[in-house]
Design a protein around this motif. Sequence first.
Motif, short mmCIF file in Angstrom:
data_model
loop_
_atom_site.label_atom_id
_atom_site.label_comp_id
_atom_site.label_asym_id
_atom_site.label_seq_id
_atom_site.Cartn_x
_atom_site.Cartn_y
_atom_site.Cartn_z
N LEU A 132 0.86 -1.12 0.17
CA LEU A 132 0.00 0.17 0.05
C LEU A 132 0.93 1.24 0.05
O LEU A 132 2.07 1.14 0.51
N SER A 133 0.17 2.37 -0.55
CA SER A 133 0.99 3.44 -0.49
C SER A 133 1.07 4.06 0.94
O SER A 133 0.48 3.85 1.77
N VAL A 134 2.29 5.08 1.21
CA VAL A 134 2.40 5.87 2.34
C VAL A 134 0.92 6.39 2.85
O VAL A 134 0.67 6.10 3.99
N ASN A 137 -1.17 3.72 4.18
CA ASN A 137 -0.94 3.22 5.50
C ASN A 137 -1.26 3.93 6.61
O ASN A 137 -1.38 3.46 7.73
N ILE A 138 -1.02 5.47 6.31
CA ILE A 138 -1.23 6.19 7.54
C ILE A 138 -2.72 6.26 7.69
O ILE A 138 -3.17 6.23 8.98
N ALA A 139 -3.53 6.21 6.78
CA ALA A 139 -5.08 6.07 6.65
C ALA A 139 -5.25 4.98 7.63
O ALA A 139 -6.47 5.04 8.31
N SER A 140 -4.70 3.88 7.59
CA SER A 140 -5.06 2.60 8.35
C SER A 140 -5.00 2.91 9.70
O SER A 140 -5.81 2.23 10.72
N GLY A 141 -4.26 3.85 10.41
CA GLY A 141 -4.13 4.38 11.62
C GLY A 141 -5.35 5.12 12.05
O GLY A 141 -5.52 5.21 13.50
N VAL A 183 6.92 11.32 -0.78
CA VAL A 183 6.84 10.16 -0.74
C VAL A 183 5.30 9.43 -0.58
O VAL A 183 4.95 8.32 -0.47
N ALA A 184 4.38 10.37 -0.64
CA ALA A 184 3.17 10.21 -0.11
C ALA A 184 2.32 9.11 -0.90
O ALA A 184 1.66 8.45 -0.10
N ASP A 185 2.58 9.12 -2.17
CA ASP A 185 1.87 8.31 -3.05
C ASP A 185 2.74 6.95 -3.18
O ASP A 185 2.17 6.39 -4.41
N ARG A 186 3.69 6.83 -2.73
CA ARG A 186 4.84 5.61 -3.35
C ARG A 186 4.48 4.63 -2.40
O ARG A 186 3.85 4.66 -1.15
N LEU A 187 4.69 3.22 -2.76
CA LEU A 187 4.30 2.13 -2.26
C LEU A 187 5.41 1.99 -1.22
O LEU A 187 6.73 2.21 -1.23
N VAL A 188 5.08 1.55 0.33
CA VAL A 188 6.05 1.66 1.38
C VAL A 188 7.02 0.71 1.23
O VAL A 188 8.22 1.21 1.77
N ALA A 189 6.71 -0.28 0.48
CA ALA A 189 8.26 -1.25 0.32
C ALA A 189 9.19 -0.82 -0.46
O ALA A 189 10.12 -1.44 -0.63
N THR A 190 8.95 0.20 -1.14
CA THR A 190 9.91 0.88 -2.00
C THR A 190 10.83 1.87 -1.30
O THR A 190 11.62 2.50 -1.92
N GLN A 196 10.42 4.45 6.19
CA GLN A 196 9.28 3.61 6.64
C GLN A 196 9.21 3.68 8.09
O GLN A 196 7.98 3.61 8.60
N LYS A 197 10.21 3.90 8.81
CA LYS A 197 9.92 4.11 10.69
C LYS A 197 9.25 5.55 10.65
O LYS A 197 8.14 5.72 11.49
N ARG A 198 9.46 6.40 9.64
CA ARG A 198 8.77 7.49 9.86
C ARG A 198 7.09 7.42 9.55
O ARG A 198 6.44 8.12 10.04
N VAL A 199 6.94 6.55 8.60
CA VAL A 199 5.80 6.28 8.33
C VAL A 199 4.91 5.56 9.15
O VAL A 199 3.60 5.86 9.72
N GLU A 200 5.68 4.64 9.84
CA GLU A 200 4.91 3.94 11.06
C GLU A 200 4.66 5.13 12.23
O GLU A 200 3.46 5.04 12.86
N LEU A 201 5.37 5.92 12.28
CA LEU A 201 5.20 7.10 13.26
C LEU A 201 3.81 7.93 12.76
O LEU A 201 3.22 8.10 13.81
#
Length: 204
Positions: A132-134, A137-141, A183-190, A196-201
């Motif tokens: 999923l995109s950044v 992923n954030i929206a899932s929170g 990087v908002a619309d990039r896939l997290v895996a890339t 990625q840690k910042r996306v988790e935060l």
Amino acid sequence: MIGASLGAAAYERSPEISGILAGADPVEDTRPARLSPKADAILALGGISISFGGVTALRDVDLEVKSREIRAVIGPNGAGKSSLINIISGLYHADQGKIAIDGQSFSRVSASRLARLGVARTFQNLALFGGLSVRDNIASGRVHTRRASFVEHIAGLPRARREDAAIAEKVDQTIAFLHLEAVADRLVATLPYGLQKRVELARA
């Protein structure tokens, strides 16, 4: 040294806190006088103790975190850092002591109620949705804020649309706050590990 960080983000004091904590499970506290947090403390712990199978992981831990303040808990493996974080995030219930969020104290409260107060955590290992995109992923929170039913979302009914708009706005604010616009619309895996840690935060 192994460390765990505790942060209290700037937020508005909300009357909803009293309502959420009113449903906390009542538990006898043998040391109620230990918890008298300062007025500017967002998070406070008083006399927190917990044991596992006769082994004491934490004993009489006191801690206060103010708004916009970051604290670090450091120590070797087995020192009780994870147990402390698990108690704060509602995964463990302390054998003794109390916690206060924004001045409202309790002995036990569920992780779901704490999430509604804005208490969240990240882990050492990444736990993102790589496909999923950044932004997604954030929206899932924000899933815990949804009240519309699955059918309402499928049909695009007004309440579902309002929730989607509110979540999108919050996601945009969080992306800007953590400088993830590029990087908002990039896939997290890339993304590299640090991003990625910042996306988790951001999701938390």
